[in-house]
Design a protein around this motif. Structure first.
Motif, PDB file in Angstrom:
ATOM      1  N   ASN A  71       9.335 -23.394  -3.366  1.00 13.60           N
ATOM      2  CA  ASN A  71       8.846 -23.674  -4.709  1.00 13.60           C
ATOM      3  C   ASN A  71       7.890 -22.604  -5.233  1.00 13.60           C
ATOM      4  N   SER A  72       7.471 -21.679  -4.355  1.00 13.71           N
ATOM      5  CA  SER A  72       6.508 -20.652  -4.750  1.00 13.71           C
ATOM      6  C   SER A  72       7.168 -19.346  -5.177  1.00 13.71           C
ATOM      7  N   ILE A  73       8.454 -19.211  -4.918  1.00 17.93           N
ATOM      8  CA  ILE A  73       9.136 -17.942  -5.166  1.00 17.93           C
ATOM      9  C   ILE A  73       8.981 -17.484  -6.615  1.00 17.93           C
ATOM     10  N   GLU A  74       9.220 -18.388  -7.554  1.00 18.43           N
ATOM     11  CA  GLU A  74       9.184 -18.008  -8.970  1.00 18.43           C
ATOM     12  C   GLU A  74       7.801 -17.529  -9.380  1.00 18.43           C
ATOM     13  N   ALA A  75       6.764 -18.250  -8.941  1.00 16.66           N
ATOM     14  CA  ALA A  75       5.397 -17.883  -9.321  1.00 16.66           C
ATOM     15  C   ALA A  75       5.014 -16.525  -8.737  1.00 16.66           C
ATOM     16  N   LEU A  76       5.367 -16.290  -7.476  1.00 16.07           N
ATOM     17  CA  LEU A  76       4.993 -15.042  -6.824  1.00 16.07           C
ATOM     18  C   LEU A  76       5.784 -13.842  -7.352  1.00 16.07           C
ATOM     19  N   SER A  77       6.883 -14.089  -8.017  1.00 11.27           N
ATOM     20  CA  SER A  77       7.723 -13.001  -8.510  1.00 11.27           C
ATOM     21  C   SER A  77       7.169 -12.347  -9.773  1.00 11.27           C
ATOM     22  N   LYS A  78       6.087 -12.865 -10.315  1.00 15.64           N
ATOM     23  CA  LYS A  78       5.460 -12.238 -11.470  1.00 15.64           C
ATOM     24  C   LYS A  78       5.058 -10.804 -11.119  1.00 15.64           C
ATOM     25  N   ASP A  79       5.318  -9.884 -12.013  1.00 17.54           N
ATOM     26  CA  ASP A  79       4.990  -8.483 -11.755  1.00 17.54           C
ATOM     27  C   ASP A  79       3.517  -8.299 -11.432  1.00 17.54           C
ATOM     28  N   GLU A  80       2.660  -9.033 -12.126  1.00 13.56           N
ATOM     29  CA  GLU A  80       1.217  -8.903 -11.910  1.00 13.56           C
ATOM     30  C   GLU A  80       0.852  -9.283 -10.477  1.00 13.56           C
ATOM     31  N   TYR A  81       1.360 -10.425 -10.010  1.00 17.06           N
ATOM     32  CA  TYR A  81       1.047 -10.896  -8.667  1.00 17.06           C
ATOM     33  C   TYR A  81       1.632  -9.964  -7.604  1.00 17.06           C
ATOM     34  N   ARG A  82       2.857  -9.541  -7.841  1.00 17.87           N
ATOM     35  CA  ARG A  82       3.521  -8.651  -6.887  1.00 17.87           C
ATOM     36  C   ARG A  82       2.731  -7.348  -6.746  1.00 17.87           C
ATOM     37  N   SER A  83       2.244  -6.833  -7.869  1.00 20.49           N
ATOM     38  CA  SER A  83       1.482  -5.585  -7.859  1.00 20.49           C
ATOM     39  C   SER A  83       0.158  -5.750  -7.116  1.00 20.49           C
ATOM     40  N   ILE A  84      -0.509  -6.882  -7.325  1.00 25.29           N
ATOM     41  CA  ILE A  84      -1.797  -7.145  -6.661  1.00 25.29           C
ATOM     42  C   ILE A  84      -1.607  -7.222  -5.150  1.00 25.29           C
ATOM     43  N   ILE A  85      -0.601  -7.970  -4.716  1.00 30.38           N
ATOM     44  CA  ILE A  85      -0.362  -8.150  -3.278  1.00 30.38           C
ATOM     45  C   ILE A  85       0.073  -6.841  -2.641  1.00 30.38           C
ATOM     46  N   PHE A  86       0.885  -6.069  -3.365  1.00 27.37           N
ATOM     47  CA  PHE A  86       1.319  -4.758  -2.875  1.00 27.37           C
ATOM     48  C   PHE A  86       0.109  -3.859  -2.615  1.00 27.37           C
ATOM     49  N   GLU A  87      -0.812  -3.822  -3.555  1.00 30.10           N
ATOM     50  CA  GLU A  87      -1.995  -2.966  -3.417  1.00 30.10           C
ATOM     51  C   GLU A  87      -2.886  -3.420  -2.266  1.00 30.10           C
ATOM     52  N   ILE A  88      -3.043  -4.737  -2.122  1.00 23.93           N
ATOM     53  CA  ILE A  88      -3.867  -5.257  -1.030  1.00 23.93           C
ATOM     54  C   ILE A  88      -3.255  -4.871   0.322  1.00 23.93           C
ATOM     55  N   CYS A  89      -1.958  -5.050   0.450  1.00 18.72           N
ATOM     56  CA  CYS A  89      -1.282  -4.688   1.707  1.00 18.72           C
ATOM     57  C   CYS A  89      -1.473  -3.206   2.021  1.00 18.72           C
ATOM     58  N   SER A  90      -1.352  -2.366   1.004  1.00 23.70           N
ATOM     59  CA  SER A  90      -1.504  -0.926   1.195  1.00 23.70           C
ATOM     60  C   SER A  90      -2.910  -0.572   1.655  1.00 23.70           C
ATOM     61  N   ASN A  91      -3.893  -1.277   1.129  1.00 25.62           N
ATOM     62  CA  ASN A  91      -5.286  -1.000   1.486  1.00 25.62           C
ATOM     63  C   ASN A  91      -5.641  -1.507   2.882  1.00 25.62           C
ATOM     64  N   LEU A  92      -4.993  -2.597   3.294  1.00 23.06           N
ATOM     65  CA  LEU A  92      -5.346  -3.205   4.578  1.00 23.06           C
ATOM     66  C   LEU A  92      -4.709  -2.497   5.775  1.00 23.06           C
ATOM     67  N   ILE A  93      -3.565  -1.892   5.578  1.00 27.22           N
ATOM     68  CA  ILE A  93      -2.902  -1.196   6.682  1.00 27.22           C
ATOM     69  C   ILE A  93      -3.482   0.203   6.818  1.00 27.22           C
ATOM     70  N   PRO A  94      -4.125   0.504   7.938  1.00 29.62           N
ATOM     71  CA  PRO A  94      -4.773   1.813   8.118  1.00 29.62           C
ATOM     72  C   PRO A  94      -3.781   2.972   7.986  1.00 29.62           C
ATOM     73  N   TYR A  99       2.585   3.726   8.278  1.00 27.48           N
ATOM     74  CA  TYR A  99       3.470   2.878   7.495  1.00 27.48           C
ATOM     75  C   TYR A  99       3.238   3.153   6.008  1.00 27.48           C
ATOM     76  N   ASP A 100       4.281   3.514   5.311  1.00 22.68           N
ATOM     77  CA  ASP A 100       4.222   3.618   3.860  1.00 22.68           C
ATOM     78  C   ASP A 100       4.958   2.418   3.275  1.00 22.68           C
ATOM     79  N   ILE A 101       4.242   1.557   2.601  1.00 19.17           N
ATOM     80  CA  ILE A 101       4.863   0.350   2.044  1.00 19.17           C
ATOM     81  C   ILE A 101       5.722   0.732   0.851  1.00 19.17           C
ATOM     82  N   LYS A 102       7.000   0.445   0.954  1.00 19.38           N
ATOM     83  CA  LYS A 102       7.938   0.760  -0.119  1.00 19.38           C
ATOM     84  C   LYS A 102       8.216  -0.437  -1.015  1.00 19.38           C
ATOM     85  N   GLU A 103       8.099  -1.629  -0.451  1.00 21.17           N
ATOM     86  CA  GLU A 103       8.318  -2.828  -1.262  1.00 21.17           C
ATOM     87  C   GLU A 103       7.763  -4.055  -0.550  1.00 21.17           C
ATOM     88  N   ILE A 104       7.560  -5.104  -1.319  1.00 20.74           N
ATOM     89  CA  ILE A 104       7.222  -6.399  -0.745  1.00 20.74           C
ATOM     90  C   ILE A 104       8.263  -7.392  -1.242  1.00 20.74           C
TER      91      ILE A 104
END
Length: 289
Positions: A71-94, A99-104
């Motif tokens: 039930n969360s797929i649609e909400a998380l698919s928002k570009d804004e949310y996807r971009s925020i989570i992508f940036e957080i993941c990139s910052n947390l992985i040393p 690892y270069d994150i190409k997509e989430i």
């Protein structure tokens, strides 16, 4: 020889925990319900993507995949949310991991219990996010929703310990008196009236689920404390003394009543319940070894 380790210095679970902490820190609490009960994995995409010069030499492209409530797929698919989570993941992985994150990606977790309280919270959050009216955010501000999530977690602890004690009492009493133990243990007249009254009330409200198939399910924390006290010879070998268990049950009963009346319980009291939960379970776990 590569300069990279190609290995996270922490588990996937710790990565998810870090993501949730960062979301709280930047006040993106509306995303939390959709990710709290999720799982995360990192899929290696190899080095082929470097032909477009989009990554570091000898690093590996990865996809961060979140397994979430369907039930969360649609909400998380928002570009804004996807971009925020992508940036957080990139910052947390040393960087030295390589690892270069190409997509989430967000995929449905088919093993999740979709009837859980998390599912209800996700649905509420989605309703607010998708509402075309500004009424819902006003009457259900983020602060109230955040506190609701905290109370849901605390209720899970209280629910677990209360029912664990019921089962524990039943096992001990059955070993001593047999399946007819309820007619042989010492029950104060006041508790007999409580059970009778609650059973009668339940019988008159047939649209509600019954509490359980034992009289113990019609007794709450303080009632169970009274029952343990009245039959102390059955339980004295499991607890240091009567005050050890009775005082904790009394305090948890008061906290439970606050939640039942939709009141907020502070962090200090929540931590107290966690401590009591662990200490009581440690005392009775010997019965099940």
């Amino acid at each position: 020889m590569s300069e990279f380790t190609y290995e996270l210095p922490f588990s996937n679970e710790k990565l998810l925990q870090g993501i949730l902490i960062e979301l709280k820190r930047i006040n993106k609490n509306e995303i939390l319900p959709s990710l709290t009960a999720s799982k995360v994995s990192i899929d290696d995409l190899g080095t082929s993507y470097y032909v477009d010069r989009s990554g570091r030499w000898n690093a590996r492209g990865v996809k961060v995949k979140f397994y979430v409530n369907p039930n969360s797929i649609e909400a998380l698919s928002k570009d804004e949310y996807r971009s925020i989570i992508f940036e957080i993941c990139s910052n947390l992985i040393p960087g030295e991991v390589g690892y270069d994150i190409k997509e989430i990606a967000f995929v449905p977790d088919l093993n999740i219990d979709i009837d859980s309280h998390e599912d209800i919270i996700v649905e509420l959050e989605n309703q607010i996010n998708q509402s075309t009216s500004d009424i819902l955010p006003k009457i259900l501000p983020a602060e109230i929703r955040d506190k609701g999530r905290e109370m849901a977690e605390l209720y899970s602890f209280l629910y677990s310990i209360e029912n664990s004690l019921r089962m524990f009492f039943e096992i001990v009493a059955t070993e001593k008196y047999g399946t007819d133990y309820i007619n042989k243990i010492s029950i104060p007249r006041s508790l007999e009236k409580t059970v009778s009254s609650r059973k009668e009330s339940a019988a008159n409200k047939k649209w509600l689920s019954i509490r359980g198939d034992s009289d113990l399910f019609y007794l709450d924390f303080k009632d169970l404390g009274t029952l343990i006290n009245n039959n102390w010879t059955l339980f004295e070998k499991y607890f240091p003394n009567q005050n050890f268990i009775l005082s904790k049950l009394d305090e948890m009963a008061d906290i439970r009543n606050l939640i039942a009346h939709n009141s907020y319980v502070s962090k200090v009291e929540r931590e107290l319940v966690r401590t009591y939960y662990n200490s009581i379970l440690k005392q009775i776990e010997s019965k099940f070894k």
